[in-house]
Design a protein around this motif. Sequence first.
Motif, short mmCIF file in Angstrom:
data_model
loop_
_atom_site.label_atom_id
_atom_site.label_comp_id
_atom_site.label_asym_id
_atom_site.label_seq_id
_atom_site.Cartn_x
_atom_site.Cartn_y
_atom_site.Cartn_z
N PHE A 32 0.71 -1.15 -0.05
CA PHE A 32 0.02 0.00 -0.04
C PHE A 32 0.75 1.26 -0.07
CE2 PHE A 32 -2.32 3.54 2.03
CZ PHE A 32 -3.69 3.31 1.26
N ASP A 33 0.40 2.16 -0.67
CA ASP A 33 1.20 3.74 -0.87
C ASP A 33 0.63 4.44 0.14
OD1 ASP A 33 2.75 5.86 -1.42
OD2 ASP A 33 1.28 6.24 -3.45
N HIS A 34 1.62 4.53 1.19
CA HIS A 34 1.32 5.34 2.44
C HIS A 34 1.63 6.78 2.08
CE1 HIS A 34 0.13 2.09 5.35
NE2 HIS A 34 0.97 1.50 4.98
N LEU A 94 -4.52 5.57 11.07
CA LEU A 94 -5.28 6.52 11.26
C LEU A 94 -5.26 7.72 10.20
CD1 LEU A 94 -7.09 8.31 12.95
CD2 LEU A 94 -5.15 9.47 14.28
N ALA A 95 -4.15 7.69 9.42
CA ALA A 95 -4.07 8.61 8.17
C ALA A 95 -4.82 7.89 7.24
CB ALA A 95 -2.48 8.55 7.54
N PHE A 96 -4.71 6.62 7.13
CA PHE A 96 -5.60 5.67 6.13
C PHE A 96 -7.14 6.25 6.25
CE2 PHE A 96 -8.06 2.00 5.35
CZ PHE A 96 -7.66 1.58 4.29
N LEU A 97 -7.49 6.09 7.52
CA LEU A 97 -9.01 6.32 7.81
C LEU A 97 -9.57 7.84 7.67
CD1 LEU A 97 -9.22 4.02 11.00
CD2 LEU A 97 -9.95 3.30 8.72
N ALA A 184 -2.69 15.12 1.30
CA ALA A 184 -3.44 14.01 1.99
C ALA A 184 -2.73 13.79 3.51
CB ALA A 184 -3.12 12.41 1.22
N TYR A 185 -3.23 13.16 4.47
CA TYR A 185 -2.50 13.06 5.54
C TYR A 185 -1.71 12.06 5.34
CZ TYR A 185 -5.94 16.49 7.75
OH TYR A 185 -6.50 17.30 8.09
N GLN A 186 -0.50 11.86 6.03
CA GLN A 186 0.59 10.90 5.90
C GLN A 186 0.91 10.53 7.27
OE1 GLN A 186 3.73 11.50 2.96
NE2 GLN A 186 2.22 12.78 1.69
N ALA A 187 1.35 9.25 7.63
CA ALA A 187 1.96 8.94 8.94
C ALA A 187 3.02 9.53 9.09
CB ALA A 187 2.39 7.19 8.93
N SER A 188 3.93 9.84 8.27
CA SER A 188 5.34 10.34 8.61
C SER A 188 5.10 11.94 9.13
CB SER A 188 6.04 10.58 7.70
OG SER A 188 5.73 11.30 6.46
N GLN A 189 3.96 12.34 9.11
CA GLN A 189 3.86 14.03 9.48
C GLN A 189 2.32 14.01 10.06
OE1 GLN A 189 3.84 17.06 6.06
NE2 GLN A 189 3.96 14.89 4.61
N LEU A 190 1.85 12.97 10.59
CA LEU A 190 0.48 13.21 10.99
C LEU A 190 0.38 14.18 12.24
CD1 LEU A 190 -2.46 12.18 10.87
CD2 LEU A 190 -1.92 10.32 11.97
N LEU A 194 -2.18 17.21 11.96
CA LEU A 194 -3.38 17.44 12.97
C LEU A 194 -3.34 18.75 13.60
CD1 LEU A 194 -3.91 13.75 14.10
CD2 LEU A 194 -5.29 15.09 12.39
N GLU A 195 -1.97 18.95 14.14
CA GLU A 195 -1.76 20.19 15.24
C GLU A 195 -1.89 21.43 14.16
OE1 GLU A 195 -0.70 21.72 18.91
OE2 GLU A 195 -1.52 20.13 18.14
#
Length: 274
Positions: A32-34, A94-97, A184-190, A194-195
Motif C-alpha cells: 500500500f502506498d502510504h 489513522l492517516a488511512f482512515l 493527504a494525511y501521511q503517517a510520517s507527518q500526521l 493534525l496540530e
Amino acid sequence: MKTQLFTGYLRCIIGLLLITLSMSTKAISSTFDHSHALLNQVLNRHVVVFDNQRKSAVDYQAIANQPKRLDDYLAQLSAVTPTQYASWSFDQQLAFLINAYNAFTIKLITDNIQAFNRGEAQSIRDLGSFFTSPWEQSFFKLLGKQRSLDWLEHKKIRVDFNEPRIHFALVCAAVSCPKLRSEAYQASQLNEQLENQTRLFLSDRDKNGIDETGIYLSKIFKWYGDDFNGIHTFLRHYSDALTDSASDAKSLTHSKLPIRYTDYNWALNTTGVN
C-alpha cells in the motif's frame, strides 16, 4: 534419539513458518502506498485554500469530469485487507482512515454532482433518503465489508483512536466544516498536520473565537464535546489560536468563560462559496 530428531525438525519447521509469516506480513504492508500519492494529486489540483490557509473550497465539478485519479485511489483503499491494515503502525492506520473518510465524501458529492447542478441539492444532507442520512449509506467497501461514513467516523476512528483532533481533519463537504487540506494525511507527518489543522480551525474567526460575551465555538465542540475531555481544558492548549489578544488568552487560562455555539452552514464547500 528419534524423539530428539523429531523435536529438532519440528523446531526448524516452526522457525521457517515464523520467518515466512514475518516476510509475508512485511510484503503485504509494503504494497500500500502510504504517501497517498493519488489522493495528493487530486487535492493539490482541485482544492483551493484561502483566508490565510484557514478555509478551502473544492472543485467537485472538475473531479467529476475527470474521476480516474480519485477512483483509482478509492480502489487502492478498498483493496486493503483487515490483516494488512492490522500490520500497520498507529499513525499509518489513522492517516488511512482520515483520508478514506475525506476521499469517499468527495466521491459521494461527485457521484451526485448533477443533483447540485440542477438545484435539487444544496448540501450533503440533501443526498440522504427518507430512511437514511447520507452518512448512513453503505456505498463503499473498506476493510473487507461495505461501509458507511458513519461507520468510519463513529465506529472505527472515534472508537479505536483517542484523538480529538480528528474532528478538525474529517471534512463533510460543508462550508462550516474545517478546511479540506490540499494534501493527504501521511503517517510520517500526521501529528504536525493534525496540530496545524486544529490551530487553523480555531483561528478562523467565522467559526471560533472570544468576544465580549465569552467563547463562541463551532457546533463540532457541542456534538463531540465528550471527545475533548473538557472543552475548556482543551482550548487552553490553543489559547494563542483561539484569541488575538493577550488579555483574552489570560481570561481563557484563568477562568471558565461561557460558551455559545455558532450556526452551522451546511452549504456545499465548492469553489466560489465563501
